[in-house]
Design a protein around this motif. Sequence first.
Motif, mmCIF file in Angstrom:
data_model
loop_
_atom_site.group_PDB
_atom_site.id
_atom_site.type_symbol
_atom_site.label_atom_id
_atom_site.label_comp_id
_atom_site.label_asym_id
_atom_site.label_seq_id
_atom_site.Cartn_x
_atom_site.Cartn_y
_atom_site.Cartn_z
ATOM 1 N N GLY A 108 -20.485 67.683 5.163
ATOM 2 C CA GLY A 108 -21.379 67.095 4.168
ATOM 3 C C GLY A 108 -20.634 66.273 3.135
ATOM 4 N N PHE A 109 -19.497 66.785 2.683
ATOM 5 C CA PHE A 109 -18.685 66.073 1.699
ATOM 6 C C PHE A 109 -18.156 64.762 2.286
ATOM 7 C CE2 PHE A 109 -14.349 65.232 0.102
ATOM 8 C CZ PHE A 109 -14.660 64.910 -1.207
ATOM 9 N N LEU A 110 -17.696 64.813 3.544
ATOM 10 C CA LEU A 110 -17.177 63.611 4.197
ATOM 11 C C LEU A 110 -18.241 62.521 4.284
ATOM 12 C CD1 LEU A 110 -15.165 65.214 7.166
ATOM 13 C CD2 LEU A 110 -14.252 64.359 4.993
ATOM 14 N N GLN A 111 -19.453 62.905 4.675
ATOM 15 C CA GLN A 111 -20.537 61.931 4.788
ATOM 16 C C GLN A 111 -20.898 61.361 3.427
ATOM 17 O OE1 GLN A 111 -22.177 60.942 7.968
ATOM 18 N NE2 GLN A 111 -22.362 59.321 6.445
ATOM 19 N N GLN A 112 -20.839 62.204 2.423
ATOM 20 C CA GLN A 112 -21.174 61.777 1.058
ATOM 21 C C GLN A 112 -20.199 60.710 0.560
ATOM 22 O OE1 GLN A 112 -21.236 65.024 -1.721
ATOM 23 N NE2 GLN A 112 -21.789 63.748 -3.465
ATOM 24 N N ILE A 113 -18.905 60.910 0.774
ATOM 25 C CA ILE A 113 -17.944 59.927 0.257
ATOM 26 C C ILE A 113 -18.000 58.630 1.066
ATOM 27 C CG2 ILE A 113 -16.402 61.653 -0.742
ATOM 28 C CD1 ILE A 113 -14.528 61.259 1.643
ATOM 29 N N ILE A 114 -18.315 58.731 2.368
ATOM 30 C CA ILE A 114 -18.471 57.504 3.165
ATOM 31 C C ILE A 114 -19.680 56.716 2.658
ATOM 32 C CG2 ILE A 114 -19.162 56.628 5.430
ATOM 33 C CD1 ILE A 114 -17.338 58.673 6.707
ATOM 34 N N ASN A 115 -20.810 57.386 2.456
ATOM 35 C CA ASN A 115 -22.023 56.705 1.981
ATOM 36 C C ASN A 115 -21.787 56.019 0.643
ATOM 37 O OD1 ASN A 115 -23.367 57.612 4.242
ATOM 38 N ND2 ASN A 115 -24.389 59.305 3.198
ATOM 39 N N GLN A 118 -8.357 58.987 -0.143
ATOM 40 C CA GLN A 118 -7.375 59.270 0.904
ATOM 41 C C GLN A 118 -8.021 59.807 2.180
ATOM 42 O OE1 GLN A 118 -4.320 61.831 -0.754
ATOM 43 N NE2 GLN A 118 -2.902 60.096 -0.827
ATOM 44 N N ALA A 119 -9.154 60.447 2.046
ATOM 45 C CA ALA A 119 -9.826 61.039 3.210
ATOM 46 C C ALA A 119 -10.411 59.994 4.147
ATOM 47 C CB ALA A 119 -10.932 61.989 2.752
ATOM 48 N N ILE A 120 -10.518 58.742 3.685
ATOM 49 C CA ILE A 120 -11.144 57.682 4.480
ATOM 50 C C ILE A 120 -10.096 56.721 5.016
ATOM 51 C CG2 ILE A 120 -12.682 55.680 4.422
ATOM 52 C CD1 ILE A 120 -14.412 57.112 2.435
ATOM 53 N N LYS A 121 -10.206 56.442 6.292
ATOM 54 C CA LYS A 121 -9.386 55.410 6.930
ATOM 55 C C LYS A 121 -10.299 54.275 7.358
ATOM 56 C CE LYS A 121 -6.180 54.559 10.768
ATOM 57 N NZ LYS A 121 -5.518 55.131 11.965
ATOM 58 N N LEU A 122 -9.902 53.027 7.080
ATOM 59 C CA LEU A 122 -10.724 51.858 7.386
ATOM 60 C C LEU A 122 -10.062 51.031 8.476
ATOM 61 C CD1 LEU A 122 -13.362 50.463 6.241
ATOM 62 C CD2 LEU A 122 -11.786 48.912 5.053
ATOM 63 N N ALA A 123 -10.865 50.586 9.442
ATOM 64 C CA ALA A 123 -10.348 49.731 10.522
ATOM 65 C C ALA A 123 -11.230 48.495 10.671
ATOM 66 C CB ALA A 123 -10.302 50.502 11.829
ATOM 67 N N PHE A 147 -13.905 68.506 11.194
ATOM 68 C CA PHE A 147 -14.991 67.572 11.480
ATOM 69 C C PHE A 147 -14.438 66.157 11.401
ATOM 70 C CE2 PHE A 147 -17.348 71.251 9.798
ATOM 71 C CZ PHE A 147 -18.278 71.426 10.827
ATOM 72 N N VAL A 148 -14.966 65.292 12.261
ATOM 73 C CA VAL A 148 -14.583 63.880 12.235
ATOM 74 C C VAL A 148 -15.855 63.049 12.184
ATOM 75 C CG1 VAL A 148 -13.391 61.999 13.408
ATOM 76 C CG2 VAL A 148 -12.519 64.327 13.602
ATOM 77 N N ILE A 149 -15.931 62.145 11.231
ATOM 78 C CA ILE A 149 -17.083 61.251 11.124
ATOM 79 C C ILE A 149 -16.600 59.816 11.266
ATOM 80 C CG2 ILE A 149 -18.913 60.378 9.620
ATOM 81 C CD1 ILE A 149 -19.078 63.096 8.333
ATOM 82 N N HIS A 150 -17.215 59.084 12.186
ATOM 83 C CA HIS A 150 -16.995 57.644 12.316
ATOM 84 C C HIS A 150 -18.293 56.938 11.941
ATOM 85 C CE1 HIS A 150 -13.139 58.035 14.304
ATOM 86 N NE2 HIS A 150 -13.658 58.830 15.206
ATOM 87 N N GLN A 151 -18.214 55.945 11.108
ATOM 88 C CA GLN A 151 -19.398 55.157 10.765
ATOM 89 C C GLN A 151 -19.011 53.691 10.723
ATOM 90 O OE1 GLN A 151 -21.900 57.075 8.018
ATOM 91 N NE2 GLN A 151 -23.113 55.273 7.519
ATOM 92 N N VAL A 152 -19.809 52.873 11.383
ATOM 93 C CA VAL A 152 -19.502 51.444 11.498
ATOM 94 C C VAL A 152 -20.473 50.638 10.643
ATOM 95 C CG1 VAL A 152 -19.411 49.469 13.063
ATOM 96 C CG2 VAL A 152 -18.521 51.691 13.799
ATOM 97 N N VAL A 153 -19.929 49.695 9.894
ATOM 98 C CA VAL A 153 -20.721 48.777 9.079
ATOM 99 C C VAL A 153 -20.500 47.364 9.616
ATOM 100 C CG1 VAL A 153 -20.934 47.737 6.784
ATOM 101 C CG2 VAL A 153 -20.699 50.207 7.014
#
Length: 412
Positions: free
Chosen positions: A229-236, A204-209, A175-181
Amino acid sequence: MQADIITIGDEILIGQIVDTNSTWIANQLEGAGVKVRQITSVADEKEHILSTLDSALKSSDLVILTGGLGPTNDDLTKHALCEFFQDELVLSSEVLADIKALFAKYGRRMNFHNEQQAMVPTQCQLLRNSKGTAPGMYFEKNGKLVVSLPGVPLEMKHLMQEFLSFLQQQFQLPFVIHQVVLLRGIVESHLAELIESWEEALPQAIKLAYLPSRGVIKLRFTARGDDKGFLQQIINKQIEKLREIAGVYFCPFQELKTELIVGELLKMNKATIGTAESCTGGKIAHRITSVAGSSSYFKGAVVAYSEEIKKIELGVDSTTIARNHIVSEEVVLEMAQGVRSKLNVDYALATSGIAGPGVAEDDKPVGTVCVALATPHNTIAKTFYFKGSREEVIDKSTEKALWMLKETLENN
């Protein structure tokens, strides 16, 4: 899985056309969980194609080529692939039948060059093309995949979707999640300094650009893994930490809807807006006023659907209409200037067009839309040609008008 994209054609390298294929393919691969390592454009030269393909396969599991599958002598992709895989071309009765059916459908005559497009490598798996004469194909070798697609965007997209279905069935992709702030009121270098400690401590699971643009900085979070679900949780969780650190720089609007960005830019510039709408029938005004607090910058609209109202309410000159047509840049220029003066606003948008359905009017096809923007400094107008249903033409015209306003405000 990691992929390379190779676009083939001299026309790309000399700037004759813009390579939109690789952008679209990269977006599709990213959405499917495939990481794109590199995008390369090469000439219509067999040796160039071969060396680039060989290099790509040393680093990636999947290589997608587009272009070079046409019926002319400069289309060399199939010949290069035969040499690469030590293969030969043979006539495919299936592809030949597809080509004949396509020509029969449009009442056209086939020639030798068209028939040659039914020659395909023996080792390939076919992606049959119902949109054109060049079939797609893919090869498997040593656990890696090489895909060859036509360069025509319509045909390429159709076959790429088919290949993606195969890919997702054959491989377990992450799964790949992109979220823009969105952040505003701070320059990129100062933001980097402000959030340095937080950024260094990211999981480590998150890359920031960083994606800076005028007026707004976008921070894109990307996370890949097997548990969505875990990926979305750590991004939030990280976004909440960022909100606290960024404080006033954290945008109150986090959606990328054009009307939201336009509203923020108008407030930042302490400017007002009004509209004069014909074919969009008030849709631009509706989009702008759908944003809470828009009364601070939106002053009103004139839905000037008839020629009479354009003249009476907006001051459009009868001579302008007679000389240029009711759907023309000259008319929308006067509409925008008229409503800007009438409502006493800083900016004004105007539209006039043929939304359809129906037939062309005075050689203007259905989907022709003229949009004008009047500003404190000048008035500009552009003509667009949109495809789709009546509703789609209206929606596209509305979005284009708002986008023109957004770009102008960002460049102030």
